[in-house]
Design an enzyme around this catalytic site. Structure first.
Site, PDB file in Angstrom:
ATOM      1  N   HIS A  53       4.578  -7.297  -3.891  1.00 26.13           N
ATOM      2  CA  HIS A  53       5.979  -7.039  -4.248  1.00 26.13           C
ATOM      3  C   HIS A  53       6.242  -7.740  -5.569  1.00 26.13           C
ATOM      4  O   HIS A  53       5.726  -8.831  -5.816  1.00 26.13           O
ATOM      5  CB  HIS A  53       6.917  -7.618  -3.182  1.00 26.13           C
ATOM      6  CG  HIS A  53       8.329  -7.776  -3.662  1.00 26.13           C
ATOM      7  ND1 HIS A  53       9.250  -6.766  -3.565  1.00 26.13           N
ATOM      8  CD2 HIS A  53       8.954  -8.818  -4.277  1.00 26.13           C
ATOM      9  CE1 HIS A  53      10.394  -7.188  -4.097  1.00 26.13           C
ATOM     10  NE2 HIS A  53      10.242  -8.431  -4.524  1.00 26.13           N
ATOM     11  N   LYS A 109       1.014  -9.594  -0.206  1.00 33.27           N
ATOM     12  CA  LYS A 109       1.308  -9.251   1.183  1.00 33.27           C
ATOM     13  C   LYS A 109       0.122  -9.513   2.118  1.00 33.27           C
ATOM     14  O   LYS A 109      -0.998  -9.752   1.669  1.00 33.27           O
ATOM     15  CB  LYS A 109       1.747  -7.792   1.242  1.00 33.27           C
ATOM     16  CG  LYS A 109       3.045  -7.542   0.473  1.00 33.27           C
ATOM     17  CD  LYS A 109       3.460  -6.083   0.554  1.00 33.27           C
ATOM     18  CE  LYS A 109       4.762  -5.832  -0.184  1.00 33.27           C
ATOM     19  NZ  LYS A 109       5.183  -4.419  -0.070  1.00 33.27           N
ATOM     20  N   ARG A 156      -2.141  -2.250  -7.112  1.00 32.67           N
ATOM     21  CA  ARG A 156      -2.053  -1.303  -5.999  1.00 32.67           C
ATOM     22  C   ARG A 156      -3.178  -0.273  -6.009  1.00 32.67           C
ATOM     23  O   ARG A 156      -3.655   0.117  -4.946  1.00 32.67           O
ATOM     24  CB  ARG A 156      -0.676  -0.659  -5.985  1.00 32.67           C
ATOM     25  CG  ARG A 156       0.390  -1.676  -5.572  1.00 32.67           C
ATOM     26  CD  ARG A 156       1.766  -1.124  -5.642  1.00 32.67           C
ATOM     27  NE  ARG A 156       2.739  -2.074  -5.101  1.00 32.67           N
ATOM     28  CZ  ARG A 156       3.996  -2.128  -5.482  1.00 32.67           C
ATOM     29  NH1 ARG A 156       4.456  -1.295  -6.399  1.00 32.67           N
ATOM     30  NH2 ARG A 156       4.810  -3.008  -4.943  1.00 32.67           N
ATOM     31  N   THR A 167       4.261   2.323  -6.353  1.00 35.10           N
ATOM     32  CA  THR A 167       4.348   1.941  -4.941  1.00 35.10           C
ATOM     33  C   THR A 167       3.288   2.652  -4.109  1.00 35.10           C
ATOM     34  O   THR A 167       2.677   2.063  -3.228  1.00 35.10           O
ATOM     35  CB  THR A 167       5.755   2.253  -4.393  1.00 35.10           C
ATOM     36  OG1 THR A 167       6.710   1.538  -5.180  1.00 35.10           O
ATOM     37  CG2 THR A 167       5.897   1.845  -2.944  1.00 35.10           C
TER      38      THR A 167
END
Length: 140
Positions: free
Chosen positions: A117, A11, A104, A93
């Site tokens: 993602h 991202k 993450r 997430t």
């Protein structure tokens, strides 16, 4: 074990901070091959279509705006149980809940800017890959 393909997006929070190589290193360390990759600016319509499953959720508008805020890197990954393996290397997430060493945990700024993602099922992966890549771009 089955060789699978999965879809990944790095991202804008990753590309903005020049972390694509660092994220790719984690992907490859997990035993996944990057068989297709390109850096693109996605349109609002593309982001809305891609995340249509979340269109009724309160965070949808923020998600779309985040995805069009800068370049993304779309990828196809291949390897043994690639979908499961990539979900594991992605981490939760919410980066605060992600395990150490995951994408993450190491790179995400927040739940909204969670760095990447990954497809959640073989059917989803097939649709997402076809949305971004032509067959001759998959060079595993």
């Amino acid at each position: 074990m089955a060789i699978e393909r999965t879809f990944s997006i790095l991202k804008p929070d990753v590309t903005r901070r020049n972390l694509t190589g660092a994220v790719n290193a984690l992907i490859e360390k997990a035993g996944l091959r990057i068989i297709a990759q390109k850096r693109v600016l996605i349109t609002k319509a593309q982001a809305e279509t891609f995340y249509a499953v979340h269109s009724a959720r309160p965070f949808f508008g923020e998600l779309v705006e985040s995805m069009i805020s800068g370049p993304v890197v779309v990828q196809v990954l291949e390897g043994e149980d690639a979908i499961k393996k990539y979900r594991e290397v992605l981490g939760a997430t919410d980066p605060a809940k992600a395990d150490a060493g995951t994408i993450r945990k190491e790179f995400a700024l927040s739940v909204g800017e969670n760095s990447a993602h990954g497809s959640d099922a073989p059917e989803t992966a097939a649709v997402e890959i076809a949305q971004w890549f032509a067959g001759n771009e998959l060079v595993g």
